[in-house]
Design an enzyme around this catalytic site. Structure first.
Site, short mmCIF file in Angstrom:
data_model
loop_
_atom_site.label_atom_id
_atom_site.label_comp_id
_atom_site.label_asym_id
_atom_site.label_seq_id
_atom_site.Cartn_x
_atom_site.Cartn_y
_atom_site.Cartn_z
N GLU A 190 4.16 13.23 -4.90
CA GLU A 190 3.47 13.21 -3.60
C GLU A 190 4.20 14.13 -2.62
O GLU A 190 5.41 14.02 -2.46
CB GLU A 190 3.44 11.79 -3.04
CG GLU A 190 2.67 11.70 -1.75
CD GLU A 190 2.70 10.31 -1.11
OE1 GLU A 190 3.77 9.70 -1.05
OE2 GLU A 190 1.64 9.86 -0.66
N GLU A 224 0.89 -1.18 0.00
CA GLU A 224 0.00 0.00 0.00
C GLU A 224 0.92 1.21 0.00
O GLU A 224 1.56 1.49 1.02
CB GLU A 224 -0.87 0.01 1.26
CG GLU A 224 -1.76 -1.20 1.45
CD GLU A 224 -2.99 -1.16 0.56
OE1 GLU A 224 -3.24 -0.12 -0.09
OE2 GLU A 224 -3.69 -2.18 0.49
P1 NAD Z 1 8.44 4.96 4.54
O1 NAD Z 1 8.37 4.10 3.32
O2 NAD Z 1 9.61 5.84 4.71
O3 NAD Z 1 8.38 4.05 5.85
C1 NAD Z 1 7.34 3.15 6.09
C2 NAD Z 1 7.84 2.05 6.99
O4 NAD Z 1 8.85 1.29 6.31
C3 NAD Z 1 8.48 2.53 8.28
O5 NAD Z 1 8.12 1.65 9.32
C4 NAD Z 1 9.98 2.43 7.98
O6 NAD Z 1 10.77 2.25 9.13
C5 NAD Z 1 10.02 1.20 7.12
N1 NAD Z 1 11.17 1.11 6.20
C6 NAD Z 1 11.95 2.13 5.77
N2 NAD Z 1 12.91 1.64 4.92
C7 NAD Z 1 12.70 0.30 4.83
C8 NAD Z 1 13.32 -0.76 4.10
N3 NAD Z 1 14.34 -0.52 3.28
N4 NAD Z 1 12.83 -2.01 4.21
C9 NAD Z 1 11.76 -2.25 5.01
N5 NAD Z 1 11.14 -1.31 5.75
C10 NAD Z 1 11.59 -0.03 5.65
O7 NAD Z 1 7.07 5.77 4.56
P2 NAD Z 1 6.59 6.83 5.61
O8 NAD Z 1 7.34 8.09 5.34
O9 NAD Z 1 6.61 6.26 6.99
O10 NAD Z 1 5.05 7.00 5.21
C11 NAD Z 1 4.62 7.85 4.25
C12 NAD Z 1 4.30 7.10 2.97
O11 NAD Z 1 3.35 6.06 3.25
C13 NAD Z 1 3.62 8.00 1.95
O12 NAD Z 1 4.19 7.77 0.70
C14 NAD Z 1 2.16 7.52 1.98
O13 NAD Z 1 1.45 7.77 0.80
C15 NAD Z 1 2.30 6.08 2.27
N6 NAD Z 1 1.07 5.52 2.82
C16 NAD Z 1 0.29 4.72 2.02
C17 NAD Z 1 -0.92 4.19 2.50
C18 NAD Z 1 -1.79 3.32 1.64
O14 NAD Z 1 -2.71 2.69 2.17
N7 NAD Z 1 -1.55 3.24 0.34
C19 NAD Z 1 -1.31 4.47 3.81
C20 NAD Z 1 -0.50 5.28 4.60
C21 NAD Z 1 0.70 5.79 4.09
#
Ligand code: NAD
Length: 489
Positions: A398, A267
């Site tokens: 975004e 997601e």
């Molecule tokens: P992010 O991708 O930076 O982090 C998300 C999670 O992934 C965190 O727990 C982080 O620690 C972990 N992570 C980071 N690097 C990783 C790796 N290499 N391998 C595995 N895990 C890793 O995202 P964010 O900044 O926390 O959230 C914002 C993003 O989430 C936005 O792009 C938003 O659109 C998206 N989002 C999508 C939905 C949906 O349902 N489509 C819902 C909420 C947020």
């Protein structure tokens, strides 16, 4: 209400502060990892601070799990799957999930306040949206656990095993519920990793899990940064990775999973179009726009961040929108009057500010309300840009903040083409008085969710997910259950 006028806005009345109390909550100084229903210190002995983005004060220290800790959590989940969760009756699984939902409900006020402190979101949202929706998700899937044969008639279903789940910071408790509830109902055990800036409500949930008597190892919660998530993705004994977060990390996860046989659902990000026709109820549409982009400071994956307005009403609508923006109250998220709280982290604030500068450099026209921001904490004024071109960075990327681009259109075909001209496809909104226009658009917009004459409405029974770079797989409803099952025809 104070009988005092704001200096800058003669139509606006200031409210007396109405702070939610924090006396009923308990935040420990330090949190360990939750494995096997026990609190375990991280092997590295490393901890990181979690802060309140509204005032930058440290709330607690959080354990930083490394690959060895991830291995301990996965082993606990595997043992619980083999020896307990896959053996007990579906009815018992259902009762455990139901109990969790009830106990979360009992602690709703505490969860809401902790969410607001850790994430910066207004208390009205944590209290009225995040926490009730999280509880409802558990209630909803508790109902399915013993009815899998009805959900998938004439097909045989099997659980997957151990599921690794990684979530972002925008709806911390709600995302945990979206992940854990369907996985447990389908008969899997889980290892969940919350986002590094918002671990507290997941850890509070861990306390509730223990108190509810959920068998040890069924739900394990490990905290840390990206490297912890990466170790979870790479662990050989995981059967599925469910990830919500940025498209960039989602792509890296997909690459890491190729050839491993692990299932995945992703997601990811969004840049959703909110479309207003000239026959729309304009005042409701303005509320819908405000809710679509300024709700939760724009930290919503499906935020209506691209506004398309039919040309003949554009001037009037933008004028009304600016007027409405002037009455939004920005400030302390714990204040029940607050509409716009704090940006989740300094990094995210810097990202948003970078995009605002890009918008100005691209020649778009900016509008922000007057007034000073709080001295401490991470805040961003609700911002709109007009005169934006379809190919601009601002309308393509975004931003994940309270920044709206506004463009106009003349015909339905033009707006469909513009709305679909995006690498993302998570959500869209359509505002019109005409049902036929709604049906026409909902079938042609490449978006996982299309709201009609409303925006940002969520329900556990309705599936949610994206097209294109917004990911694949659905959460919520029976679709969300199917994502945690092998379905044998
Ligand atoms: P992010 O991708 O930076 O982090 C998300 C999670 O992934 C965190 O727990 C982080 O620690 C972990 N992570 C980071 N690097 C990783 C790796 N290499 N391998 C595995 N895990 C890793 O995202 P964010 O900044 O926390 O959230 C914002 C993003 O989430 C936005 O792009 C938003 O659109 C998206 N989002 C999508 C939905 C949906 O349902 N489509 C819902 C909420 C947020």
């Amino acid at each position: 209400m104070e009988n005092k006028k704001n200096a800058s806005e003669d139509h606006q009345w200031l409210y007396s502060p109405s702070l939610e109390s924090t006396s009923h909550i308990e935040i420990k100084d330090k949190y360990e990892l939750f494995i096997n229903n026990e609190w375990i210190a991280p092997t590295s002995n490393k901890y990181f601070d979690t802060i309140n983005p509204a005032d930058e004060k440290v709330l607690s220290k959080i354990a930083w799990a490394n690959a060895q800790d991830v291995d301990k959590a996965v082993k606990a989940a595997r043992k619980a799957y083999d020896e307990v969760w896959s053996k007990i009756s579906a009815g018992d699984r259902s009762k455990y999930i139901f109990r969790l939902a009830r106990m979360m409900q009992e602690k709703a006020r505490e969860l809401a306040v902790i969410e607001t402190l850790d994430a910066g979101k207004p208390i009205r949202e944590s209290r009225d949206i995040d926490v009730p929706l999280a509880c409802n998700h558990f209630f909803y899937y508790a109902g399915w656990a013993d009815k899998l044969d009805y959900a998938f008639p004439n097909q045989k279903t099997e659980s997957l095993g151990v599921v690794g789940q990684i979530i972002p910071w925008n709806f911390p408790l709600m995302m945990a519920a979206w992940k854990i509830a369907p996985a447990l109902a389908a008969g899997n055990t889980v290892v969940l990793k919350p986002a590094e800036t918002t671990s507290l409500t997941a850890l509070k949930l861990a306390e509730i899990i223990k108190e509810a008597g959920i068998p040890p190892g069924v739900i394990n919660i490990i905290t840390g940064h990206g490297d912890t998530g990466e170790a979870l993705v790479k662990h050989p004994d995981i059967n599925k990775i469910a990830f919500t977060g940025s498209t960039q990390v989602g792509k890296a996860i997909q690459k890491a999973l190729v050839g491993t046989g692990k299932r995945s659902t992703l997601e990811l990000g969004g840049k959703s179009a909110n479309i207003i026709f000239d026959d729309a109820p304009i005042d409701q549409a303005v509320e819908g726009i405000v809710n679509g982009i300024f709700f939760n400071q724009g930290h919503v994956c499906c935020a209506g961040s691209r506004l398309y307005v039919q040309e003949n009403i554009a001037e009037k609508l933008v004028e009304k929108l600016k007027h409405r923006m002037k009455s939004l109250i920005l400030g302390n998220p714990l204040d029940k009057n607050t509409d716009i709280g704090a940006i989740n982290s300094r990094e995210q604030l810097q990202t948003i500010e970078k995009y605002i500068q890009i918008g100005i450099q691209e020649g778009s026209e900016i509008f922000q309300c007057e007034g000073a921001l709080p001295a401490n904490g991470f805040y961003c004024k609700p911002t709109i840009f007009t005169n934006v071109s379809q190919s601009s960075v601002l309308s393509q990327e975004e931003i994940f903040g309270p920044v709206l681009t506004i463009q106009t259109f003349r015909t339905i075909d033009e707006v469909i083409q513009k709305a679909n001209n995006s690498p993302y496809g998570l959500a869209a909104g359509v505002w019109t008085d005409k049902g036929s226009k709604i049906f026409n658009l909902t079938s042609k917009l490449k978006a996982g969710v299309v709201w009609a004459n409303t925006y940002n409405k969520f329900d556990p029974a309705s599936p949610f997910g994206g097209y294109k770079e917004s990911g694949f797989g659905r959460e919520g409803g029976m679709h969300g259950l199917g994502a945690y099952l092998k379905i044998i025809k």
